[in-house]
Design a protein around this motif. Sequence first.
Motif, PDB file in Angstrom:
ATOM      1  N   THR A  88     -28.860  31.571  -0.030  1.00 30.01           N
ATOM      2  CA  THR A  88     -28.111  31.285   1.190  1.00 30.01           C
ATOM      3  C   THR A  88     -26.863  30.473   0.839  1.00 30.01           C
ATOM      4  OG1 THR A  88     -29.301  29.223   1.631  1.00 30.01           O
ATOM      5  CG2 THR A  88     -30.221  31.230   2.563  1.00 30.01           C
ATOM      6  N   ALA A  91     -24.674  26.366   5.857  1.00 29.56           N
ATOM      7  CA  ALA A  91     -24.361  26.450   7.280  1.00 29.56           C
ATOM      8  C   ALA A  91     -23.616  25.205   7.729  1.00 29.56           C
ATOM      9  CB  ALA A  91     -25.653  26.607   8.089  1.00 29.56           C
ATOM     10  N   LEU A 111     -23.661  30.266  10.159  1.00 29.23           N
ATOM     11  CA  LEU A 111     -24.107  30.598   8.811  1.00 29.23           C
ATOM     12  C   LEU A 111     -22.926  31.061   7.965  1.00 29.23           C
ATOM     13  CD1 LEU A 111     -27.315  32.681   9.659  1.00 29.23           C
ATOM     14  CD2 LEU A 111     -27.207  30.257   9.011  1.00 29.23           C
ATOM     15  N   LEU A 144     -30.766  25.741   4.753  1.00 27.42           N
ATOM     16  CA  LEU A 144     -31.374  25.443   6.040  1.00 27.42           C
ATOM     17  C   LEU A 144     -32.487  24.421   5.898  1.00 27.42           C
ATOM     18  CD1 LEU A 144     -31.472  28.935   7.798  1.00 27.42           C
ATOM     19  CD2 LEU A 144     -29.789  27.116   8.006  1.00 27.42           C
ATOM     20  N   THR A 168     -22.766  34.181  12.977  1.00 23.26           N
ATOM     21  CA  THR A 168     -22.163  34.416  11.669  1.00 23.26           C
ATOM     22  C   THR A 168     -21.269  35.651  11.747  1.00 23.26           C
ATOM     23  OG1 THR A 168     -22.647  34.522   9.285  1.00 23.26           O
ATOM     24  CG2 THR A 168     -23.957  35.939  10.723  1.00 23.26           C
ATOM     25  N   SER A 246     -30.071  34.361   4.381  1.00 24.76           N
ATOM     26  CA  SER A 246     -30.005  33.430   5.500  1.00 24.76           C
ATOM     27  C   SER A 246     -31.029  33.784   6.578  1.00 24.76           C
ATOM     28  CB  SER A 246     -28.603  33.416   6.103  1.00 24.76           C
ATOM     29  OG  SER A 246     -27.670  32.861   5.192  1.00 24.76           O
TER      30      SER A 246
END
Length: 388
Positions: A88, A91, A111, A144, A168, A246
């Motif tokens: 990921t 964010a 994101l 996250l 996103t 994500s």
Amino acid sequence: MVQRLVRLAIAAAIWLVWIDLPREHYAPSNNTFASWNELQEGLCPRMTPNPRAWPTIFELARAELGLSNVTIADRAEIDAFSLFFAFTAGARVYATTPAGAGQPRRVMISLSMYKCASNHVMANLDDWSKREEGVDFGGSFDTLDRLYGADTSPLRDVFQANNTCVVTAVRNPVGRFLSAYNEVMYRRRTRHGTRPQQLAMSANIPEGTPAHFEQFFTEFLRQPQSSYGSRMEALEMTHLYSTTGSLRALDRARRCHGNDRVPRPNDVAYVLANAQMNLDFPDMMQRHCEMPALPVFSIEKEYHDSQKDPFKYHSAAKTVWKTGGRVSRALCIIHVMDYSCWQNIDVPEFCRAVFEEDSFREKLTDAAMNGRSWGDEEDCTARDFPWM
């Protein structure tokens, strides 16, 4: 006749479901080819990536390029292909200021997706949060896990699934990979210098040529996690990784930090990173997140120097893709999870033909149902991305 009526009934049902869903999330697409919905549901049900299919996706892509003898066996190999699907890019969080005592706050999580205009989105959202009264910037998070697990987060007690939206911008997966190859090679050439003794990929092939990209991609499939160069060089390889990490991270965060705090993956709203996003993204924020008005992204788009393609990496990669050969087939296969999860992205005609092949669908459908579960999906003590 009966079969035709059944197909019409199914199409009508899909249309009735679609019109009741957020448009920015389920925009019309051309993805109506044979058995795609069944395969899509197996690979990414409710926008939740199915890790059981990960090794089979890699095995099928490798087989296209004669790498069938590369088996998925040891821990390093498992980590390598798992990181491709699990990475990921972090964010950023924004929240409305309560209008009065006891008034709820709205939280928006944006994101980041490498090579999907993330810098452009970030610059405009940050500017908006500074100018707009009643909007606070809640911080930037690498993963996250850190977002929901950070004791120091000013919004720690604000997060609730029913007051949080996730947004996103995404991009056609194959095109994104070609652009990411250009970015990775440009950075290595301009920031680190070319060091053939360390860069096994395409070491003896002229750069900026189709042959260079073909060899690069072959080596990438063999070992997607860079094992040479500096830590920064290795991290740059993540530009090539799947954007579905994500979605997986959201699902994992729900299990590890509570369903009442974390939205579901299929609650994520997204737009395409294209010329319309300056209008589409603000519109999505207002309709999906109920955020204060942001009429249009006004800050000039931030460009990477690599976008000028001075060394012809990007044009060479696009030449290979357009040939429609084995490398093109492998590019489709390695991104089948992305096409399954981001349902409003049109699947290229060439990839459609690959995905419709009986042997391909049968192997992936079986893997999605019966494959071994990989990764750390049940381990809430493991980090989203071990290099962080």
